[in-house]
Design a protein around this motif. Structure first.
Motif, short mmCIF file in Angstrom:
data_model
loop_
_atom_site.label_atom_id
_atom_site.label_comp_id
_atom_site.label_asym_id
_atom_site.label_seq_id
_atom_site.Cartn_x
_atom_site.Cartn_y
_atom_site.Cartn_z
N VAL A 181 -42.24 -16.19 -18.76
CA VAL A 181 -42.51 -14.89 -19.37
C VAL A 181 -41.61 -14.79 -20.59
N GLU B 209 -45.44 -14.23 -14.11
CA GLU B 209 -46.28 -14.49 -15.28
C GLU B 209 -47.56 -13.65 -15.24
N PHE C 134 -37.88 -16.13 -16.98
CA PHE C 134 -37.90 -15.34 -18.22
C PHE C 134 -37.19 -16.05 -19.36
N TRP D 287 -46.57 -9.83 -15.80
CA TRP D 287 -46.19 -9.48 -17.18
C TRP D 287 -47.34 -9.67 -18.15
N ASP E 57 -44.97 -12.34 -24.65
CA ASP E 57 -45.67 -11.45 -23.73
C ASP E 57 -45.42 -9.98 -24.04
#
Length: 195
Positions: free
Chosen positions: A3, A136, A35, A139, A82
């Motif tokens: 993400v 994933e 992340f 988000w 994202d």
């Protein structure tokens, strides 16, 4: 897969690197390796390190800012992110001038935290995002939910802005850090609920 979040301020030496590193630390503690948080500036002091006022706070928390170099926001920097989290409403406009299609993916940091919390109080995120099992997936779905909720939680212009402490006393950096911390705490809490 990961993400990818981008934090944006003006010079990319005070607010956005501080938020980047604190957000990376918080989300990384919940989902290690998932992340990837980066930052950029609308008028970046390209190549400069984190400003001492921010670096001092980070050092006090054991967060290493060494090796950081400011960079300018651009279409390439924004692409494939994202979610974009800005320090001021004006930065949102600058990001959207590069990538207009990111309207649903660009929020101020404070706005994103506020909307996440308010939306979760209206209907739990576990219900909203039912069936999405990975960070994933969550988000990727999040921007459309946030966009729907954005209009329900409007505040007066500038209320979501975090003031720039650049060239100001340490107290200004401390205030900035407290505001960033409050927003980051809500964003990390959103992800933690899926444990």
């Amino acid at each position: 897969m990961s993400v990818r979040l981008l934090v944006v301020c003006t010079g990319n030496i005070c607010r956005s690197p501080f938020a980047q590193l604190v957000l990376q630390e918080g989300l990384g503690s919940v989902r290690p390796g998932v992340f990837e948080v980066s930052s950029a500036g609308t008028a970046a002091l390209v190549g400069e390190p984190v400003a001492e006022g921010s670096a001092r706070i980070l050092r006090g928390r054991g967060i290493d800012a060494a090796g950081f170099a400011a960079r300018r926001v651009s279409r390439d920097v924004v692409s494939d992110v994202d979610l974009v989290l800005t320090m001021e409403t004006a930065h949102r406009g600058a990001v959207l001038s590069h990538v207009p299609s990111y309207l649903q993916r660009t929020y101020t940091l404070t706005e994103a935290a506020r909307v996440l919390t308010a939306a979760g109080e209206r209907e739990s995120w576990s219900e909203r995002l039912a069936g999405l099992t990975t960070a994933e997936e969550r988000w990727a779905a999040l921007p459309s939910h946030l966009a729907q909720e954005r209009g329900r939680t409007r505040v007066i212009e500038g209320a979501d802005d975090i003031a720039d402490p650049y060239r100001r006393p340490q107290e200004a950096f401390d205030r900035m850090a407290a505001e960033v911390d409050a927003a980051v705490e809500q964003i990390v809490a959103f992800e933690r609920q899926f444990d």
